[in-house]
Write a protein that holds these residues in place. Structure first.
Motif, PDB file in Angstrom:
ATOM      1  N   MET A 249       0.833  -1.199   0.000  1.00  0.00           N
ATOM      2  CA  MET A 249       0.000   0.000   0.000  1.00  0.00           C
ATOM      3  C   MET A 249       0.871   1.253   0.000  1.00  0.00           C
ATOM      4  O   MET A 249       0.589   2.227  -0.719  1.00  0.00           O
ATOM      5  CB  MET A 249      -0.914  -0.002   1.221  1.00  0.00           C
ATOM      6  N   TYR A 250       1.944   1.228   0.768  1.00  0.00           N
ATOM      7  CA  TYR A 250       2.876   2.360   0.826  1.00  0.00           C
ATOM      8  C   TYR A 250       3.462   2.639  -0.557  1.00  0.00           C
ATOM      9  O   TYR A 250       3.515   3.797  -1.009  1.00  0.00           O
ATOM     10  CB  TYR A 250       3.988   2.049   1.832  1.00  0.00           C
ATOM     11  N   LEU A 251       3.891   1.586  -1.270  1.00  0.00           N
ATOM     12  CA  LEU A 251       4.502   1.766  -2.585  1.00  0.00           C
ATOM     13  C   LEU A 251       3.494   2.272  -3.614  1.00  0.00           C
ATOM     14  O   LEU A 251       3.802   3.151  -4.422  1.00  0.00           O
ATOM     15  CB  LEU A 251       5.102   0.438  -3.060  1.00  0.00           C
ATOM     16  N   ILE A 252       2.281   1.723  -3.583  1.00  0.00           N
ATOM     17  CA  ILE A 252       1.261   2.154  -4.536  1.00  0.00           C
ATOM     18  C   ILE A 252       0.936   3.633  -4.343  1.00  0.00           C
ATOM     19  O   ILE A 252       0.832   4.405  -5.308  1.00  0.00           O
ATOM     20  CB  ILE A 252      -0.006   1.292  -4.386  1.00  0.00           C
ATOM     21  N   LEU A 253       0.809   4.048  -3.086  1.00  0.00           N
ATOM     22  CA  LEU A 253       0.498   5.450  -2.813  1.00  0.00           C
ATOM     23  C   LEU A 253       1.681   6.361  -3.142  1.00  0.00           C
ATOM     24  O   LEU A 253       1.492   7.511  -3.538  1.00  0.00           O
ATOM     25  CB  LEU A 253       0.087   5.616  -1.352  1.00  0.00           C
ATOM     26  N   GLN A 254       2.909   5.849  -2.989  1.00  0.00           N
ATOM     27  CA  GLN A 254       4.083   6.628  -3.396  1.00  0.00           C
ATOM     28  C   GLN A 254       4.048   6.892  -4.897  1.00  0.00           C
ATOM     29  O   GLN A 254       4.300   8.010  -5.362  1.00  0.00           O
ATOM     30  CB  GLN A 254       5.362   5.861  -3.033  1.00  0.00           C
ATOM     31  N   LEU A 255       3.717   5.854  -5.654  1.00  0.00           N
ATOM     32  CA  LEU A 255       3.614   5.998  -7.104  1.00  0.00           C
ATOM     33  C   LEU A 255       2.474   6.937  -7.484  1.00  0.00           C
ATOM     34  O   LEU A 255       2.628   7.801  -8.358  1.00  0.00           O
ATOM     35  CB  LEU A 255       3.408   4.629  -7.746  1.00  0.00           C
ATOM     36  N   MET A 256       1.337   6.803  -6.815  1.00  0.00           N
ATOM     37  CA  MET A 256       0.189   7.653  -7.135  1.00  0.00           C
ATOM     38  C   MET A 256       0.460   9.110  -6.773  1.00  0.00           C
ATOM     39  O   MET A 256       0.027  10.030  -7.480  1.00  0.00           O
ATOM     40  CB  MET A 256      -1.043   7.148  -6.392  1.00  0.00           C
ATOM     41  N   GLN A 257       1.200   9.336  -5.690  1.00  0.00           N
ATOM     42  CA  GLN A 257       1.477  10.714  -5.281  1.00  0.00           C
ATOM     43  C   GLN A 257       2.276  11.456  -6.338  1.00  0.00           C
ATOM     44  O   GLN A 257       1.952  12.599  -6.695  1.00  0.00           O
ATOM     45  CB  GLN A 257       2.226  10.744  -3.953  1.00  0.00           C
ATOM     46  N   THR A 258       3.322  10.826  -6.867  1.00  0.00           N
ATOM     47  CA  THR A 258       4.121  11.508  -7.892  1.00  0.00           C
ATOM     48  C   THR A 258       3.416  11.513  -9.245  1.00  0.00           C
ATOM     49  O   THR A 258       3.551  12.457 -10.022  1.00  0.00           O
ATOM     50  CB  THR A 258       5.506  10.853  -8.022  1.00  0.00           C
ATOM     51  N   THR A 259       2.635  10.449  -9.528  1.00  0.00           N
ATOM     52  CA  THR A 259       1.923  10.393 -10.800  1.00  0.00           C
ATOM     53  C   THR A 259       0.896  11.517 -10.919  1.00  0.00           C
ATOM     54  O   THR A 259       0.700  12.083 -12.000  1.00  0.00           O
ATOM     55  CB  THR A 259       1.236   9.035 -10.971  1.00  0.00           C
ATOM     56  N   PHE A 260       0.258  11.861  -9.818  1.00  0.00           N
ATOM     57  CA  PHE A 260      -0.785  12.879  -9.863  1.00  0.00           C
ATOM     58  C   PHE A 260      -0.384  14.204  -9.208  1.00  0.00           C
ATOM     59  O   PHE A 260      -1.128  15.176  -9.302  1.00  0.00           O
ATOM     60  CB  PHE A 260      -2.057  12.348  -9.189  1.00  0.00           C
ATOM     61  N   GLY A 261       0.776  14.245  -8.555  1.00  0.00           N
ATOM     62  CA  GLY A 261       1.163  15.472  -7.858  1.00  0.00           C
ATOM     63  C   GLY A 261       2.496  16.062  -8.252  1.00  0.00           C
ATOM     64  O   GLY A 261       2.842  17.163  -7.815  1.00  0.00           O
ATOM     65  N   ALA A 262       3.251  15.352  -9.099  1.00  0.00           N
ATOM     66  CA  ALA A 262       4.591  15.834  -9.441  1.00  0.00           C
ATOM     67  C   ALA A 262       4.580  17.021 -10.390  1.00  0.00           C
ATOM     68  O   ALA A 262       5.633  17.580 -10.699  1.00  0.00           O
ATOM     69  CB  ALA A 262       5.432  14.699 -10.042  1.00  0.00           C
ATOM     70  N   GLY A 263       3.391  17.418 -10.871  1.00  0.00           N
ATOM     71  CA  GLY A 263       3.312  18.612 -11.708  1.00  0.00           C
ATOM     72  C   GLY A 263       3.337  19.897 -10.911  1.00  0.00           C
ATOM     73  O   GLY A 263       3.276  20.983 -11.498  1.00  0.00           O
ATOM     74  N   THR A 264       3.471  19.798  -9.604  1.00  0.00           N
ATOM     75  CA  THR A 264       3.448  20.999  -8.756  1.00  0.00           C
ATOM     76  C   THR A 264       4.571  21.962  -9.108  1.00  0.00           C
ATOM     77  O   THR A 264       4.350  23.166  -9.279  1.00  0.00           O
ATOM     78  CB  THR A 264       3.544  20.601  -7.267  1.00  0.00           C
ATOM     79  N   PHE A 265       5.786  21.459  -9.236  1.00  0.00           N
ATOM     80  CA  PHE A 265       6.925  22.338  -9.505  1.00  0.00           C
ATOM     81  C   PHE A 265       6.775  23.036 -10.847  1.00  0.00           C
ATOM     82  O   PHE A 265       6.925  24.253 -10.953  1.00  0.00           O
ATOM     83  CB  PHE A 265       8.237  21.547  -9.473  1.00  0.00           C
TER      84      PHE A 265
END
Length: 590
Positions: A249-265
């Motif tokens: 679960m930790y790994l899946i959420l890590q992937l989802m966080q950057t997949t949907f949130g890495a456009g912040t910068f």
């Protein structure tokens, strides 16, 4: 002439592959100049901005937003300063996605010894009798094996050597941990170093998957919406990850966080750079990069103060929800509004810029911006490939520049991640390793137009390589010397990070510059995906990661020397001009 003069985003709309590549440039390497449909954000020309009184002559050609910034609105005023200060917060928050360095940090561990009363992982890590049951190593004692039991039982206080056969070893059946502030302890990941390192790799993979998602949202709904959604996803998936019940679960959420949130910068960077004039754009880029480094320093400080990994993730991500109010604070991107023919809203923003900066925009300029020229057709990709193959000079560059990008991302991320293994003070080491980036960025800005692009790039590579190779052979008891050499290595690669985008773009002709620059950056992601796995190589020899960083740096530094110097030369518009770089005819006439 700007290296991005002909990189108009409308061409990308006709070629989705190029659009995808551009978004790669935006993600982490904020050195990239953000571009928008029907407009562009250009870095300064090679010899600096030559703003002058040319209000009349400006209308002899199609008026662009940069012309209006230079001649009327002001290249850097209070409005631009306010934007930069506002987007500093999401840029800082974008660094929090690297918290896996602490939440999934390696933890000292050893085998459980059931014969001596250990039936779980919450026992003393270093009891007095431990060497009776576990083999000694050159640095401490074994982590993944123990002596075979001979029969009989001891206690937690008394565990004699005669209970074990010291001629034979067996793998661990369970583990006792030296610290509890990591997923390694909670999810019992002892001796699964490659699995532990997978969190960082998936984080980098997510920065690739985010490209089409953020690109679509940004182009369809606007840059402001893209920023708010990215920050919200960063905060939401980060917060949920704090409640992970297992490592999957930790790994899946890590992937989802950057997949949907890495456009912040990238989304925040657009707001910082798009209304800054060419004269101040390199400084703005360096400032944004420095803010990301500040975010990493904040990450290290919070991790130092809040040790339980679940509490750390919550402390970092809950405040990020406040950035959602930017939807009502920030003005929408002017370039996006113009590209979508939302002229009334674009006019309102431009008038607001003039009012805040206490300047004026003429009605003639306003009307010219509201009447963009017809679109140019995009470059045929088949023609580009054919041209590259037929030109030995261009082919060498296409084979060379991606290696620079792979090395830069590999060494940059690798040094940040491996800083936690420098000594027991993992938080201070990480903070110092990130803080040293800021003088690296400033140094690059100061010397690029003085000693040249090639000298800056190769010098940064060689400095970083020398420090990394030397670090591999410095004894562990010389902790201060090791730290200084390590920081100098990070300083060198930070200089490279700032120089790389500019030098790469100046080597290619206008027709292919955009695509080849994006291609180099995309291939460079191989480095960032591989870097989180390097700590696992320390099992075989502690110096393997440092030697890899050093060898890659030496190779890229030598390759940089094979390319022509571009300082003071004409930006190549044609293949012939690109091939002529380094010859006298390519020099600008002063």
């Amino acid at each position: 002439m700007s290296p991005f003069k002909d990189l108009k985003e409308e061409n990308l709309v006709q070629n989705p592959a190029k659009h995808l590549l551009l978004w790669m440039l935006w993600l982490r390497f904020g050195r990239a100049m953000a571009e928008n449909q029907h407009g562009k954000v250009e870095p300064p020309s090679r010899k600096g901005s030559r703003a002058g009184p040319r209000r009349e002559s400006a209308f002899e050609k199609p008026v662009e937003l940069d012309d209006v910034l230079v001649n009327e609105l002001g290249q850097f005023g209070l409005f631009q300063l306010r934007n930069i200060l506002l987007v500093a917060l999401p840029i800082i928050a974008s660094a929090f996605m690297s918290e896996y360095i602490f939440s999934a940090a390696a933890v000292p561990h050893r085998c459980q010894i059931p014969e001596c009363g250990e039936n779980g992982k919450d026992f003393e890590y270093r009891p007095e009798w431990i060497l009776n049951a576990v083999p000694e190593t050159s640095t401490d004692f074994a982590s993944c094996e123990r002596f075979s039991p001979t029969g009989g039982n001891g206690t937690l206080d008394y565990c004699p050597a005669n209970l074990f056969d010291k001629q034979n070893t067996i793998p661990c059946d369970g583990y006792v941990y030296g610290r509890t502030n990591s997923v390694v302890y909670d999810f019992d990941l002892g001796c699964q170093e490659w699995l532990r390192a997978l969190a960082g790799t998936l984080s980098s993979v997510g920065t690739l998957l985010v490209l089409p998602i953020t690109g679509y949202i940004s182009d369809r709904f606007g840059r402001r919406v893209a920023l708010v959604i990215s920050v919200f996803n960063l905060a939401l998936f980060g917060l949920i990850r704090a409640f992970s019940v297992n490592y999957t679960m930790y790994l899946i959420l890590q992937l989802m966080q950057t997949t949907f949130g890495a456009g912040t910068f990238s989304s925040a960077y657009i707001f910082a750079a798009e209304l800054v004039g060419p004269k101040y754009r390199v400084i703005t880029s360096a400032t944004c990069s420095s803010m990301f480094a500040v975010g990493q320093v904040v990450l290290g400080g919070v991790a130092w103060a809040v040790e339980p990994w679940r509490h750390l993730i919550m402390a970092l991500h809950i405040p990020c929800f406040l950035i959602i109010v930017y939807f009502w604070i920030l003005c929408e991107s002017v370039r996006w509004l113009l590209s979508k023919q939302k002229y009334a809203e674009a006019r309102e923003v431009l008038e607001n810029v003039a009012r805040v900066n206490k300047t004026h925009i003429s009605e003639k300029s306003m009307q010219a911006l509201m009447s963009p020229p017809p679109r140019n057709e995009s470059t045929d990709s088949k023609s580009m490939i054919k041209t590259i193959i037929s030109s030995r000079v261009l082919l060498r560059r296409v084979c060379t520049t991606p290696i620079w990008w792979i090395t830069t991302t590999f060494v940059y991320y690798g040094l940040s991640i491996n800083s936690s293994s420098l000594s027991d003070g993992i938080h201070l080491n990480f903070i110092l390793t990130c803080a040293i980036e800021i003088p690296g960025y400033i140094t690059a800005v100061l010397i690029l137009d003085r000693i040249g692009r090639k000298a800056t790039l190769s010098g940064g590579f060689f400095l970083s390589a020398a420090c990394n190779i030397a670090f591999a052979f410095i004894p562990s008891d010389l902790s201060i010397l090791r730290l200084i050499v390590y920081l100098l290595g990070k300083f060198g690669i930070s200089v490279v990070m700032t120089s790389l985008y500019l030098f790469t773009s100046e080597l290619y002709p206008t027709e292919f510059r955009h695509s080849l620059l994006a291609f180099s950056s995309m291939v460079g992601r191989i480095g960032s995906i591989s870097a989180p796995l390097t700590p696992a190589l320390m099992e075989y020899w502690h110096g393997i990661p440092s030697m890899m960083f050093g060898v890659m740096g030496l190779l890229s530094g030598l390759l940089a020397l094979t390319q022509p110097e571009t300082l003071g030369t004409k930006m190549p518009d044609t293949l012939a001009e690109a091939e002529a770089l380094g010859r006298p005819e390519s020099k600008l006439q002063m």
